[in-house]
Motif scaffolding. Structure first.
Motif, PDB file in Angstrom:
ATOM      1  N   GLY A 268       0.851  -1.296   0.113  1.00  0.00           N
ATOM      2  CA  GLY A 268       0.006   0.108   0.104  1.00  0.00           C
ATOM      3  C   GLY A 268       0.755   1.472  -0.031  1.00  0.00           C
ATOM      4  N   MET A 269       1.926   1.362   0.709  1.00  0.00           N
ATOM      5  CA  MET A 269       2.829   2.424   0.615  1.00  0.00           C
ATOM      6  C   MET A 269       3.414   2.778  -0.703  1.00  0.00           C
ATOM      7  SD  MET A 269       2.923   3.976   3.769  1.00  0.00           S
ATOM      8  CE  MET A 269       4.436   4.812   3.806  1.00  0.00           C
ATOM      9  N   LYS A 270       3.759   1.477  -1.186  1.00  0.00           N
ATOM     10  CA  LYS A 270       4.602   1.792  -2.708  1.00  0.00           C
ATOM     11  C   LYS A 270       3.558   1.974  -3.592  1.00  0.00           C
ATOM     12  CE  LYS A 270       6.561  -0.919  -6.062  1.00  0.00           C
ATOM     13  NZ  LYS A 270       6.022  -0.530  -7.214  1.00  0.00           N
ATOM     14  N   HIS A 271       2.112   1.774  -3.393  1.00  0.00           N
ATOM     15  CA  HIS A 271       1.108   2.118  -4.288  1.00  0.00           C
ATOM     16  C   HIS A 271       0.818   3.734  -4.187  1.00  0.00           C
ATOM     17  CE1 HIS A 271      -2.336   2.282  -6.920  1.00  0.00           C
ATOM     18  NE2 HIS A 271      -2.963   2.711  -5.852  1.00  0.00           N
ATOM     19  N   LEU A 272       0.982   4.165  -2.901  1.00  0.00           N
ATOM     20  CA  LEU A 272       0.669   5.526  -2.603  1.00  0.00           C
ATOM     21  C   LEU A 272       1.884   6.335  -3.166  1.00  0.00           C
ATOM     22  CD1 LEU A 272      -0.868   7.664  -0.950  1.00  0.00           C
ATOM     23  CD2 LEU A 272       0.414   7.212   1.090  1.00  0.00           C
ATOM     24  N   SER A 273       3.139   6.015  -2.906  1.00  0.00           N
ATOM     25  CA  SER A 273       4.274   6.542  -3.494  1.00  0.00           C
ATOM     26  C   SER A 273       3.954   6.913  -5.053  1.00  0.00           C
ATOM     27  CB  SER A 273       5.550   5.828  -3.154  1.00  0.00           C
ATOM     28  OG  SER A 273       6.827   6.518  -3.841  1.00  0.00           O
ATOM     29  N   ASP A 274       3.792   5.655  -5.781  1.00  0.00           N
ATOM     30  CA  ASP A 274       3.618   5.725  -7.178  1.00  0.00           C
ATOM     31  C   ASP A 274       2.564   6.756  -7.633  1.00  0.00           C
ATOM     32  OD1 ASP A 274       5.711   3.822  -7.431  1.00  0.00           O
ATOM     33  OD2 ASP A 274       4.051   2.105  -7.557  1.00  0.00           O
ATOM     34  N   SER A 275       1.464   6.645  -6.663  1.00  0.00           N
ATOM     35  CA  SER A 275       0.546   7.677  -7.004  1.00  0.00           C
ATOM     36  C   SER A 275       0.868   9.194  -6.793  1.00  0.00           C
ATOM     37  CB  SER A 275      -0.707   7.419  -6.037  1.00  0.00           C
ATOM     38  OG  SER A 275      -1.380   5.897  -6.332  1.00  0.00           O
ATOM     39  N   LEU A 276       1.664   9.628  -5.655  1.00  0.00           N
ATOM     40  CA  LEU A 276       2.160  10.784  -5.287  1.00  0.00           C
ATOM     41  C   LEU A 276       3.355  11.258  -6.517  1.00  0.00           C
ATOM     42  CD1 LEU A 276       2.743  10.611  -1.620  1.00  0.00           C
ATOM     43  CD2 LEU A 276       1.117  12.040  -2.745  1.00  0.00           C
ATOM     44  N   ALA A 277       4.006  10.234  -7.082  1.00  0.00           N
ATOM     45  CA  ALA A 277       4.869  10.459  -7.933  1.00  0.00           C
ATOM     46  C   ALA A 277       4.156  10.834  -9.349  1.00  0.00           C
ATOM     47  CB  ALA A 277       5.853   9.330  -8.580  1.00  0.00           C
ATOM     48  N   THR A 278       3.097  10.214  -9.479  1.00  0.00           N
ATOM     49  CA  THR A 278       2.232  10.748 -10.889  1.00  0.00           C
ATOM     50  C   THR A 278       1.693  11.832 -10.859  1.00  0.00           C
ATOM     51  OG1 THR A 278       1.817   8.237 -11.372  1.00  0.00           O
ATOM     52  CG2 THR A 278       0.356   9.839 -12.193  1.00  0.00           C
ATOM     53  N   PHE A 279       1.070  12.165  -9.468  1.00  0.00           N
ATOM     54  CA  PHE A 279       0.630  13.577  -9.293  1.00  0.00           C
ATOM     55  C   PHE A 279       1.642  14.569  -9.518  1.00  0.00           C
ATOM     56  CE2 PHE A 279      -0.336  16.790  -5.925  1.00  0.00           C
ATOM     57  CZ  PHE A 279      -1.551  17.258  -6.620  1.00  0.00           C
ATOM     58  N   ASN A 280       2.453  14.347  -8.956  1.00  0.00           N
ATOM     59  CA  ASN A 280       3.784  15.225  -8.725  1.00  0.00           C
ATOM     60  C   ASN A 280       4.065  15.890 -10.046  1.00  0.00           C
ATOM     61  OD1 ASN A 280       3.776  15.791  -6.017  1.00  0.00           O
ATOM     62  ND2 ASN A 280       5.421  14.092  -6.069  1.00  0.00           N
TER      63      ASN A 280
END
Length: 276
Positions: free
Chosen positions: A60-72
């Motif tokens: 879940g943390m990895k998915h959140l990190s990928d989502s944040l990178a895409t958002f950034n």
């Protein structure tokens, strides 16, 4: 005879920890656990459940990190687009159609002014060249014009000569030698020749002293000729200045456009033009 009891082999590098397992086996946390190592099974089951929960949380943390990178990345792109839009659309000093017309008008005026400046420069250069040509012709005329003197025949009172009854003076023309150049004229002529030679190829500027002397002699012959026009054979002065040397010097002067070659009349003539 009884054999001695052998001590079980234990490695001295690592001591087996027995306290924790022993206490865990004697504790009452798992009263239904079998005797010995059977108590490990429930503990390992609980550990496996916790490890699976940890793995789920890490995913879940990895998915959140990928989502944040895409958002950034998307948010940075949006900010860049807004910045470019502010620099292009919201630019208050954007040029108007009148600005383009004014720039075109200024460019035309600049082109006209440049053309007029070039025209005036060419006219001034042409006038200077004509003035130099006239000065050279006048200098040559002064050098080649013979001295004219007038001598008068007067009658004597005694009448010694027969038929000398007429008194008065009779002008007689006496042709003298060509006047020599003054020191100032020689200096100006030398400076003019040096200025012309400095525009010629390197071999005429000093790498070959004899060729430089030949070039100076050819230039002096052109400047001293009537109308600054000569034939090739008029410049030959053997043995130093032979036909090949004269031809080489004239070719260099023609290429530099200091001398003009004309063979329209059937005879090759070389006319002095000067440095353009």
């Amino acid at each position: 005879m009884a054999h001695p009891t052998q001590t079980p082999h234990r490695t001295p590098l690592r001591r087996i920890s027995q306290g924790s397992l022993f206490r865990l086996s004697r504790s009452g946390a798992y009263p239904d656990a079998p005797h010995g190592l059977g108590f490990i099974q429930p503990a390992m089951t609980e550990f496996l459940d916790e490890a699976e929960a940890l793995q789920t949380n890490m995913e879940g943390m990895k998915h959140l990190s990928d989502s944040l990178a895409t958002f950034n990345e998307s948010f940075a792109s949006w900010l860049y687009v807004m910045n470019m839009n502010a620099l292009t659309t919201d630019w208050m000093q954007t040029p108007l159609p009148e600005s383009f017309e004014l720039a075109k008008k200024r460019a035309e005026e600049s082109a006209i002014a440049a053309a007029e400046a070039m025209k005036h420069a060419r006219e001034a250069e042409e006038q200077a060249r004509r003035a130099r040509h006239l000065a050279d012709q006048s200098a040559f005329t002064e050098m080649t014009e013979p001295d004219t003197t007038y001598m008068g025949n007067t009658t004597t009172a005694t009448g010694a000569s027969a038929g000398s009854g007429k008194s008065g003076s009779i002008p007689k023309k006496k042709v003298g030698a060509k006047p020599k150049m003054t020191a100032k004229e020689k200096k100006e002529r030398s400076m003019e020749i040096d200025r012309i030679v400095s525009c010629l190829p390197l071999e005429f500027r000093g790498s070959d002293p004899s060729l430089r002397r030949n070039m100076e002699t050819v230039i002096e012959g052109l400047l001293a000729a009537p109308g600054n026009t000569v034939k090739l054979h008029d410049l030959i002065k053997p043995p130093d200045l032979n036909q090949a040397r004269v031809n080489k010097c004239l070719i260099a002067l023609v290429n530099r456009k200091v001398v003009k070659k004309d063979n329209s009349s059937g005879t090759v003539m070389y006319s002095w033009v000067g440095i353009p």
